[in-house]
Write a protein that holds these residues in place. Structure first.
Motif, short mmCIF file in Angstrom:
data_model
loop_
_atom_site.label_atom_id
_atom_site.label_comp_id
_atom_site.label_asym_id
_atom_site.label_seq_id
_atom_site.Cartn_x
_atom_site.Cartn_y
_atom_site.Cartn_z
N GLY B 56 0.81 -1.21 0.00
CA GLY B 56 0.00 0.00 0.00
C GLY B 56 0.85 1.27 0.00
N ILE B 57 0.18 2.37 -0.32
CA ILE B 57 0.87 3.65 -0.49
C ILE B 57 0.14 4.68 0.36
N VAL B 58 0.91 5.38 1.19
CA VAL B 58 0.29 6.37 2.09
C VAL B 58 0.94 7.71 1.85
N ARG B 59 0.10 8.73 1.74
CA ARG B 59 0.61 10.08 1.53
C ARG B 59 0.59 10.86 2.82
N SER B 60 1.70 11.49 3.16
CA SER B 60 1.70 12.45 4.27
C SER B 60 1.95 13.81 3.65
N PRO B 61 1.96 14.91 4.43
CA PRO B 61 2.09 16.22 3.80
C PRO B 61 3.29 16.32 2.87
N ASP B 62 4.45 15.77 3.25
CA ASP B 62 5.55 15.95 2.32
C ASP B 62 6.26 14.67 1.89
N THR B 63 5.63 13.54 2.12
CA THR B 63 6.24 12.32 1.58
C THR B 63 5.16 11.37 1.08
N LEU B 64 5.63 10.43 0.24
CA LEU B 64 4.83 9.25 -0.06
C LEU B 64 5.58 8.08 0.56
N ARG B 65 4.80 7.22 1.23
CA ARG B 65 5.40 6.05 1.84
C ARG B 65 4.86 4.83 1.11
N ILE B 66 5.75 4.14 0.43
CA ILE B 66 5.33 2.97 -0.36
C ILE B 66 5.82 1.72 0.37
N ALA B 67 4.86 0.92 0.84
CA ALA B 67 5.25 -0.31 1.54
C ALA B 67 6.06 -1.19 0.59
N ALA B 68 7.06 -1.89 1.13
CA ALA B 68 8.04 -2.58 0.28
C ALA B 68 7.43 -3.68 -0.58
N GLY B 69 6.33 -4.27 -0.09
CA GLY B 69 5.74 -5.38 -0.84
C GLY B 69 4.72 -4.94 -1.87
N ASP B 80 -1.68 9.36 -6.42
CA ASP B 80 -0.66 10.24 -5.82
C ASP B 80 0.71 10.02 -6.45
N VAL B 81 1.01 8.79 -6.77
CA VAL B 81 2.31 8.53 -7.40
C VAL B 81 2.32 9.17 -8.79
N ASN B 82 1.21 9.03 -9.49
CA ASN B 82 1.13 9.65 -10.82
C ASN B 82 1.27 11.16 -10.74
N LYS B 83 0.66 11.73 -9.71
CA LYS B 83 0.67 13.18 -9.60
C LYS B 83 2.05 13.71 -9.20
N HIS B 84 2.66 13.07 -8.22
CA HIS B 84 3.88 13.65 -7.64
C HIS B 84 5.16 13.01 -8.16
N LEU B 85 5.09 11.73 -8.50
CA LEU B 85 6.32 11.02 -8.87
C LEU B 85 6.18 10.36 -10.24
N ALA B 162 10.77 -2.37 5.19
CA ALA B 162 9.35 -2.16 5.48
C ALA B 162 8.73 -1.25 4.43
N ALA B 163 9.43 -0.17 4.12
CA ALA B 163 8.83 0.79 3.19
C ALA B 163 9.90 1.67 2.55
N VAL B 164 9.49 2.30 1.48
CA VAL B 164 10.32 3.30 0.81
C VAL B 164 9.65 4.64 1.06
N ILE B 165 10.43 5.61 1.53
CA ILE B 165 9.85 6.92 1.82
C ILE B 165 10.43 7.93 0.83
N ILE B 166 9.54 8.59 0.13
CA ILE B 166 9.99 9.49 -0.93
C ILE B 166 9.45 10.89 -0.69
N PRO B 167 10.35 11.89 -0.53
CA PRO B 167 9.87 13.26 -0.34
C PRO B 167 9.16 13.74 -1.60
N LEU B 168 8.11 14.53 -1.43
CA LEU B 168 7.37 15.01 -2.59
C LEU B 168 8.10 16.19 -3.22
N PRO B 169 8.43 16.10 -4.47
CA PRO B 169 9.12 17.22 -5.12
C PRO B 169 8.15 18.39 -5.29
#
Ligand SMILES: Cc1cc2nc3c(=O)[nH]c(=O)nc-3n(C[C@H](O)[C@H](O)[C@H](O)COP(=O)(O)OP(=O)(O)OC[C@H]3O[C@@H](n4cnc5c(N)ncnc54)[C@H](O)[C@@H]3O)c2cc1C
Lengths: 764, 280
Positions: B56-69, B80-85, B162-169
């Motif tokens: 699953g993918i969770v958005r916080s104010p300045d990151t997207l957190r993508i669970a590793a599986g 959200d991934v399409n929009k930001h990344l 556990a997850a990949v954390i990506i700051p929102l550009p």
């Protein structure tokens, strides 16, 4: 002799094997339930040249239940009846290729079979193979055709030449030829190279063998049951009735299952005899790519002598093919290569030379097109250069100089009926439209160059020269007791649609519904020898036999019904005829007609001088390709591919289109993607990850134009379609790249790396 | 017979991993199955596919957190991934083809850590971090410190991603991605490049370039980044970036491609990214 059959002929009736294949009920060799079958695997050489000194077994391995076979334990010369074998070679054209290399023998290529292993499970067989280590002593290998011709190391006779040809037209010797060439206003000269190509059939090589009624039965994936049968008679030392060979549902061949299956059959036979029961061998993909035959790499030197008006005064071609370690089918591949090498252009003085040479590569072999794609690439590059030299549009130049009815080919064959040149030229012209704009920007923002290329070519249908006469193929059509009909022929369906075509042709000639006709999988103890499934001959030649047998059978049944006063459709008549035992043909257990090939009138061919009617007729084709080259990445995008092919008559238009599209994709792949990397004689990219063939994402929407210039002696006018689509598109691609970039690409595959280098060198 | 465990949560998976350090950890299996024929059977398998919290993918104010599986297809389809990344979506779309994307996971791509792993240059350009879990607890590792060499990483033997954390550009950051493979689909990369280029007032403030298939591991082209910083995104800067890159990578020739080609194309791609950032 054209028939009025009509009916299903010309209709796109659904493939008779289609549902079984799509739903997965078709049973390929590996799907068959062979109770008690052991699994066979092959121990192979790891050096390109040297000696096989021995085989070490790991003493720590548990050898229970494992059978290991080497050539030395097989009782050669005793024959099958005495519990032994016949002769240790794969009988094809020569005796040079051992079925299993004896100890002390000369290893001639990497992945040459040295020993065989059978075990109750595949996993155990593979584990046992890993516990066997061949001892080998390496010698320097021959890995280029130049080294082969230098003959410092001798692999085959004194000169490493498997076969050579010299075809002269319009001159008697080289001096006279050079005088004609010297009369040219311009001579276009070039050297063209093509790479090896993997068939990449979906089903890998697969075979099984088991003892059966005092003899041996072989079943498997193959194109030519009677080729395997011939090889087995020699290998086993037995009569024709002691071994039977049956084709199982075959997942693609493209020539790759023309000669190689005899090797698997030999190995299965050896293992089956050693274990006394059924053995099957199914190659995994990597082994199949590494060890089995590929298209011959080639180098063609081509000189085109032009008069000042652009007409051709002399053509000189010198073809060299890398045959690999053993002779296999190389002479025949070379033959087709040289016979097409001068191209379908008018010229009174031509000289074509060709040599197939021995190297320490795994043997190269049959692949769709069979030598013609290599030489077509060369002459169609040359014609493009000639057109540009004369400032004539490429398609226009071809139109001016292409062969028409009344012209003669390089073998002096007078072309009469069924010359599709004008229809092909027109078909391409009609749909060509404007060439793409030279410059542009693609979706990545990268600058691109675009270009358009053409190719025009022909392909001889059926066997070369007197081949069909020598072979004297036969086919049978018979009625069965339930009022149905069967076609018995040794031609195999490997996915190309042969059995559907036969069904249509037989149904048309019998005047019955296609549902009443069945084409059983061929086995040598059940069907007559109609020849191998090769050379674009299945529909034209064997289809012709089927048509004639069906027509003869129909006449016989109708004549009987007339005298007997029976009425009804042909099936009902046949069923009634079955009631009268006297009418039954004991040999085929029913009412059957078998016919044999008869050459069309007036065929003349001289094998010694290679002159005369090289082929009964030719297919003709034209191809237009638009390309776009990304200048950032040098990647080639194929924007458009139009392919017009003259097939005489499309018995089943959807199948014909499938043949053309499939061949086109293989040819496009050969041009820009497919790159067999040999390293020290070994295929370095022997897996599907790195041995790249095109996917749908790599090819444009294909535009196919079926042209029909009937061949009077083919069934309903049909001639070959299987190979011709493979011949020309590669040249069209190279010509298009030349147009886009102003650089000559004379070697395929043209990889992005090659384009990068050419542009960096500033070839443009 | 190979033993098999299918934990339902990350915590259970971490425990299973600790209890069986010699077992194989399986996510989508699309890397592991390729080598199944060429490697001894593992004593057991810990299958992560059933861990609900590894997906699953969770958005916080300045990151997207993508669970590793999370499999690629889910990433490709996530708004959200399409929009930001968008470059992560673009890279994911080029991983194998749809069948592979349905099964293969982002965690698997990262742990395999192949020099040709397609998402890895993107993670470098996006400055992603990894959330790692072990019986000792959690730790966050910046992705650019994670790969240490040819298929080696800082993942400890008892750790799972556990997850990949990506700051929102932000809107001023231009994202670019391009893969050059052996063909248009189902292909291994010959060169790939990803870029995040931050442009303000017609000048590049900073740039991050991630490259794949040009070194033993996915790398940041730091010298090229420096060459781009504080300059206008124009042809001269592009040239400087290309020159700097030539000084910092030495790609190899192999059965798929050639060193000279790889260098030239890597240069061309970064130069194009700089020019495109100027045009937008
Ligand atoms: C036909 C085909 C085409 C492919 N094409 C591409 C391509 O174009 N580009 C590309 O980059 N890759 C490609 N791949 C490789 C593969 O699909 C990807 O790398 C994918 O992302 C791997 O994910 P997975 O879940 O299947 O990994 P798995 O095979 O399940 O695992 C891979 C490795 O990661 C470990 N692992 C997985 N998840 C975790 C975790 N959460 N914590 C710790 N360790 C973990 C496993 O133990 C294993 O070592 C292709 C594969 C195939 C078969």
């Amino acid at each position: 002799m054209q028939t009025q059959s009509g009916g299903p002929v010309g209709q796109s009736v659904p493939r008779v094997d289609g549902v079984a294949k799509v739903t997965g009920t078709a049973r390929y060799l590996d799907d068959l339930d062979l109770p008690g079958a052991q699994h066979g695997v092959t121990v192979r050489s790891t050096i390109a040249h040297g000696t096989f000194d021995g085989l070490d077994r790991d003493p720590a391995f548990d050898w229970t239940g494992i059978t290991v076979v080497t050539a030395d334990q097989l009782g050669w010369g005793k024959g099958l009846a005495a519990g032994g074998f016949g002769e240790n070679y794969i009988a094809m054209l020569d005796t040079d290729q051992p079925a299993l290399l004896p100890m002390g023998g000369c290893i001639k290529h990497v992945d040459e079979p040295l020993a065989l292993v059978a075990a109750p499970t595949r996993a155990r067989a593979l584990a046992a193979r890993a516990a066997l280590t061949p001892r080998q002593t390496a010698k320097p290998p021959v890995l280029t055709v130049d080294d082969a011709l230098a003959a410092d190391i001798k692999l085959y006779k004194d000169d490493n030449v498997f076969k050579s040809f010299l075809i002269r037209k319009g001159h008697v010797d080289d001096d006279e030829f050079e005088i004609a060439m010297a009369g040219a206003a311009t001579v276009i000269e070039g050297t063209y190279e093509t790479g090896a190509q993997e068939q990449m059939y979906i089903e890998t090589q697969a075979m099984a063998a088991w003892p059966d009624a005092g003899g041996l039965r072989i079943a498997g994936s193959m194109q030519c049951p009677y080729y395997v049968h011939k090889a087995m008679k020699v290998l086993l030392g037995c009569g024709p009735d002691e071994v039977a060979v049956a084709q199982t549902v075959t997942g693609g061949g493209f020539g790759g299952k023309e000669e190689y299956p005899s090797m698997l059959a030999a190995h299965c036979a050896m293992l089956a005899s050693a274990v006394g029961g059924p053995v099957k061998m199914v190659y995994d993909r990597d082994e199949d790519i590494a060890a089995t035959t590929k298209r011959h790499p080639s180098r063609v030197r081509h000189r085109l002598g032009l008069r000042s008006d652009g007409s051709i005064c002399a053509i000189d071609v010198d073809v060299i093919m890398d045959g690999g370690a053993y002779l296999t089918l190389s002479p025949v591949v070379l033959s087709r290569g040289v016979l097409h090498a001068a191209g379908p252009y008018r010229c009174d003085v031509t000289r074509v030379r060709g040599r197939a040479v021995a190297t320490n590569h795994p043997p190269h072999g049959a692949f769709r097109g069979f030598g013609a794609p290599q030489t077509t690439f060369a002459y169609e590059r040359q014609i493009d250069k000639a057109a540009s030299h004369h400032g004539v549009a490429p398609w226009e130049f071809r139109d001016r100089h292409a062969l028409r009815a009344g012209d003669t080919t390089a073998t002096g064959q007078l072309l009469e009926a069924s010359v599709g040149t004008d229809d092909i030229i027109r078909a391409i012209r009609d749909v060509a439209g404007a060439a793409p704009a030279r410059d542009g920007i693609n979706r990545h923002g990268a600058p691109v160059k675009r270009g358009r290329g053409f190719a025009f070519y022909f392909h001889g249908a059926g066997f070369t020269g007197s081949g069909e006469q020598r072979l004297a193929g036969r086919a049978t059509v018979r009625a069965t007791a339930d009022g149905r009909f069967e076609v018995l022929a040794s031609s195999t369906d490997m996915g190309q649609g042969a059995i559907t075509i036969f069904t249509q042709i037989a149904a048309g000639a019998l005047g019955v519904a296609p549902e009443l006709v069945r084409v059983p999988d061929p086995a040598t103890d059940e069907v007559p020898d109609s020849g191998p499934t090769v050379a674009s001959r299945t529909c034209m030649v064997v289809g012709g036999l089927v048509e004639r047998a069906a027509r003869t059978l129909r006449l016989r049944i109708e004549a009987w019904a007339d005298t007997a006063g029976v009425k009804g459709d042909l099936g009902a008549l046949a069923a009634a005829m079955f009631g009268r035992k006297a009418e039954l043909d004991p040999q085929h257990g029913g009412i059957a007609e078998t016919v044999q090939y008869e050459p069309p009138p007036g065929i003349h061919w001289d094998d010694a001088t290679y002159t005369g009617q090289a082929y009964p007729c030719y297919g003709w084709a034209g191809c237009l390709v638009d390309v776009e080259v990304d200048l950032d990445t040098r990647e080639v995008a194929l924007l458009r591919c139009v392919h017009a092919v003259d097939v005489g008559k499309a018995i089943n238009p959807v199948i014909v289109k499938g043949q053309i599209e499939g061949g086109t994709v293989q040819a496009l792949g050969w041009a820009v993607l497919e790159n067999i990397v040999y390293k020290d004689g070994r295929v370095a990219n022997a897996n599907m990850t790195n041995c790249i063939v095109p996917t749908f994402a790599d090819i444009p929407e294909l535009e196919t134009v079926i042209v029909e210039c009937p061949y009077p002696f083919g069934p309903s006018g049909a001639k070959g379609v299987g190979e011709i689509p493979m011949d020309g598109p590669a040249a069209a691609v190279a010509n298009a790249l030349g147009d886009a970039l102003g650089v000559a690409f004379d070697r395929i595959p043209v990889m992005p790396e090659d384009i990068a280098r050419a542009l960096r060198r500033g070839d443009a | 017979m190979t033993a098999y465990l299918r934990p339902a949560t990350l915590a259970e998976a971490v425990a299973a991993r600790a209890a069986h350090p010699d077992w194989m950890v399986l996510a989508g299996g699309t890397d592991l199955m390729v080598n199944a024929n060429h490697r001894p059977e593992p004593p057991g398998i810990v299958d992560l596919w059933g861990c609900a919290d590894l997906r699953g993918i969770v958005r916080s104010p300045d990151t997207l957190r993508i669970a590793a599986g999370t499999p690629w297809l889910e990433i490709i389809r996530h708004p959200d991934v399409n929009k930001h990344l968008p470059i992560l979506v673009a890279a994911a779309r080029e991983i194998g083809a749809m069948q592979i994307q349905a099964r293969g996971t982002i965690g698997g791509n990262i742990v395999t850590s192949s020099p040709v792993g397609d998402s890895l240059p993107v993670l470098l350009a996006l400055d992603a971090s990894l959330d790692l879990a072990s019986p000792r607890g959690r730790r966050i590792v910046p992705y650019h410190e994670f790969c240490t060499g040819y298929r080696t990483t800082r993942l400890a033997v008892d750790e799972l991603i556990a997850a990949v954390i990506i700051p929102l550009p932000d809107a001023a950051t231009h994202l670019s991605w391009r893969k050059v493979g052996t063909r248009a689909a189902q292909s291994i990369s010959k060169v790939m490049a990803a870029a995040a280029i931050h442009v303000e007032d017609g000048r590049i403030v900073w740039a991050r370039f991630g490259l794949g298939a040009v070194a033993a591991r996915p790398i940041r082209a730091v010298a090229a980044e420096h060459a781009a910083a504080r300059r206008a995104p124009d042809a001269a800067t592009a040239r400087a970036v290309g020159d700097a890159l030539a000084g910092e990578i030495t790609p190899i020739s192999d059965i798929r491609s050639a060193a000279d080609y790889r260098l030239e194309v890597a240069q061309n791609l970064l130069m194009r990214f700089v020019l495109n950032a100027g045009r937008a």
